[in-house]
Design an enzyme around this catalytic site. Sequence first.
Site, PDB file in Angstrom:
ATOM      1  N   ASP A 461       1.046  -1.710   0.082  1.00  0.00           N
ATOM      2  CA  ASP A 461      -0.206   0.313   0.182  1.00  0.00           C
ATOM      3  C   ASP A 461       0.626   1.314   0.370  1.00  0.00           C
ATOM      4  O   ASP A 461       2.396   1.173   0.614  1.00  0.00           O
ATOM      5  CB  ASP A 461      -1.096  -0.103   1.189  1.00  0.00           C
ATOM      6  CG  ASP A 461      -2.294   1.210   1.150  1.00  0.00           C
ATOM      7  OD1 ASP A 461      -2.571   1.496  -0.274  1.00  0.00           O
ATOM      8  OD2 ASP A 461      -2.582   1.558   1.774  1.00  0.00           O
ATOM      9  N   ASP A 786      -1.700  -1.099   6.162  1.00  0.00           N
ATOM     10  CA  ASP A 786      -1.820  -0.572   7.501  1.00  0.00           C
ATOM     11  C   ASP A 786      -3.146  -0.044   7.875  1.00  0.00           C
ATOM     12  O   ASP A 786      -3.999   0.007   9.147  1.00  0.00           O
ATOM     13  CB  ASP A 786      -1.157   0.613   7.637  1.00  0.00           C
ATOM     14  CG  ASP A 786      -1.520   1.785   6.912  1.00  0.00           C
ATOM     15  OD1 ASP A 786      -2.506   1.415   5.819  1.00  0.00           O
ATOM     16  OD2 ASP A 786      -0.648   2.862   6.355  1.00  0.00           O
ATOM     17  N   ASP A 790      -7.417  -2.450   4.158  1.00  0.00           N
ATOM     18  CA  ASP A 790      -6.526  -3.847   3.449  1.00  0.00           C
ATOM     19  C   ASP A 790      -6.649  -4.860   4.225  1.00  0.00           C
ATOM     20  O   ASP A 790      -6.184  -6.116   3.493  1.00  0.00           O
ATOM     21  CB  ASP A 790      -5.019  -3.176   4.430  1.00  0.00           C
ATOM     22  CG  ASP A 790      -4.544  -1.795   3.230  1.00  0.00           C
ATOM     23  OD1 ASP A 790      -5.063  -1.390   2.220  1.00  0.00           O
ATOM     24  OD2 ASP A 790      -3.889  -1.309   3.986  1.00  0.00           O
TER      25      ASP A 790
END
Length: 914
Positions: A461, A786, A790
């Site tokens: 990410d 995080d 996700d």
Amino acid sequence: MATKKKSTDDHSDSSEDARHAFGISIQELETLMRTRGHEGVKELNETYGGLNGIGQKLKTNLINGLSGDNNDLSARITAFGRNEIPPKPPRTFLRLVLDALLDVRFVRPIIFAIILFALSFYYPSGDTFEPERKPTEANVAWIECIIIIIVVPIVVLVTAFNDWTKERQFRDLQSKIELDQKFNVIRESQVHEIPIKDIVVGDICQIKYGDLLPVDGVVVQSNGLKVDESSLTGETDLIKKHESEDPFLLSGTHIMEGNGKMLVLAVGEHSQMGMVNKLLCTITEENNDNNNQNTTTDADVSKRQVESGSTTTDAAVNNQGATTLQEVIPDDVNQANNKDDFDRFKFEERPSLQAKLTELANQIAYAGRRIFILIVLVLLVPFVIEEFVQRHEWSNKFCSRVVGYLITGITVFVVSVPDSLPLAATISLAYTVKKMTKDNNLVRHLDACETIGNITTICFDKTGILTTNRMTVVQVYVGEKHWENIENSTKEIIIPANTKELIIEGISVNSNYSSKILPSTEQETLSKQVGNKSECSLLGFVDALDGNYDEIRTRYPEEKFIHVYKFNSARKNMSTIIRRSDSTVRMYTKGTAEIILKKCNTILNRNGEIIPFSTIDYDHLIQTVIEPMACDGLRTICLAYRDFSPNRLPDWNDETNVVDQLTCICICGIENSIRPEVPNVIAKCRNAGITVRMITADNINTARSTALKCGIILHNDNALVLESKEFNRRIRSKSDGEVEQNLFDRIWPYLRVLARSSPQDKYVLVRGIMASKINPTREVVAVIGDGTNDAPALSEADVGFAMGIQGTDVAKQASDIILVDDNLNSIIKAIMWSRNLYDSIAKFLQFQLTINIVVALCVFIGACIVKDSPLRGVQLLWIYLTMNTLISLAFTTEVPTEKLLKRKPYERTQPLIS
């Protein structure tokens, strides 16, 4: 029974103390939380007088919280219990020894030792020994058996000690995780971050997007709260929570949207998760008593076993008579729960290291049985031919020779089978986990230790992972002018007074009040950003404009908000509606620039006046402002507002029509600089044969710029950079819109950056790569994230990494490994340790099997040439034990080096030895 009776008596005493001190008992609170739904709301209002009534019984101020007095907190712990769920008692060392003794690996040598011991005292015709042999040699046979019987307990004790150490280590890790988990509570009108074990009944907790609830309670304030209760009820749709509709919040559930406050009603064993865990422990104990079976420790539970436990949990809750009549909101955000698109993705599970070792041990045991038969035949057949065919004689003393041959064969069989393989793997795994923990890799699932070294793809990410967790407004378009490089000074910016007022007030109220900027300390040169970093960057812009967001927030407390549309990954914007002092109802909106501008039909000009904003103006702003900002790697956020007549207010539940016809105030370009270690980490991953991909919600230009800075893509290479819309168009069938694996396989090998992605896109990408069969072996995928969005990808990936500092509880729960220090260098260390684990065990096997083969060949050749074993059983066992100990210590505790990063990952079907 005595234990259960004691527990019941303690429960009754606590209930009496609670009712005497607070006017409500634990049983009443448990009954209320089990009822829930519309019936729960009815009981809450009629029996307890609503939220105010139950707050009075618990002696809690619903606005200011508890006083924080130690005597009051102690009284609440005494009456309602501590927020701790007693862990399952660990298995004793004696129990571990017994479990090891029941292992077939140790039962087999004991059986053989008993047979050898019996045969060693078998002397035909009453002879005590063979006359051809010396008396001292005749007594050696039984010594072989005694050595085996001594050796097995030693190995059993070592195995039990390793299991005990591993279980203790994982309990320590679990305690560390629990200590690191904190929650925001309001005490004496101040927000305090305290460990979850210190939360007591009556506390007022702040809850927000991404939280994993540690207690049961009721909502006292809700701003668009939606909860994922699938871990308890199995319901995959999000549940809307509100004070007047369904206010009950359950421990173990996830806040997926919005924020608010809750009054704690049950903690620890008396919460829903506590009762479920207690029920599961009772069932486990009964099964152990009835079947006398060994249960699997918490430390050895794999990720997918934990996930499958939700069905059991669901049943446990339903058995308690829970009635849930809730308003179900279709889950547009967490679309990865919908498996329609993903049932087409079928992939084989990875063979684990333990499975490989077990298979190898079985193969060697299969060969050992044949070696045993072959050696016995080679020794026995010539003897039979010589003594009975040629001499035609029979003597009872020859039985001793036959027994000796059997003893030799059995001893060689025991030595040839490497029963220490699982022991070596256990030692290596425990050592690896310990070292990875020191390198800030908190391992939650053991199988991740071996898997991380085999990964072929890492999906990062962007925000907070590749970039620093500190954001700053560096460009702004306001008053028909684009201002650049404003991070150092905003004095030169010319902004009309009414526009500046809108910017300051809009940012101050239309952001989470938990987001704020704290002044720098003596050790820090920069101010500390607390909460959402994007919002903190905007608050920093307010400070730069000489605004005071604290003063405005005091003027407009959250309790007086008319309505709030909280940010989520689907709408990509947030709106807050307030009533101003002049009775005007105003809505402030902020979000992704392209999305917000499409909802605008007016804009503020250089004089602060409202002018029309057309489609042509939209295209012009995209080309001249937003795209240049994106090319510089900036995230673009648009601020807008809309006024409503207080006499003609709309239906606030009709979000589509409410958040429309906006007036654009300004467009901010926010910079999130690349972490200093990222380019080096990406380069090491590429050298290690690992493909790096970036998944982000930013636009394609920002994503491409960031990927170039990180080294994920290079200039003039053939890497694909796609937006979500184009990605889905290429991988989905035109007829039914479903994902097709053959279409997906044309894209993913070249895809390096996926922009404007949703949680569903991340899930599809991860699962599609894992299901692909265009390569000889299956791809092994790791995901690093995080945020709550996700979580689906983290859970589905072979290895999921979550950030330990800034990661949400939901992301940590879905992960396999937690990066304690949020430093990506820890991932490189994890890969090195994992590859070292494979290499250490492979070296151990090579030397171990070399010894076994040499011993077997010596005995076989000796049997063929001298018609007797050149190595006695005692010598065989001494060689075996000495070398096995040395090799185990030498190769299972080796320290990895960066040379491990220069070779390609192990193939999943590759044998441990070649």
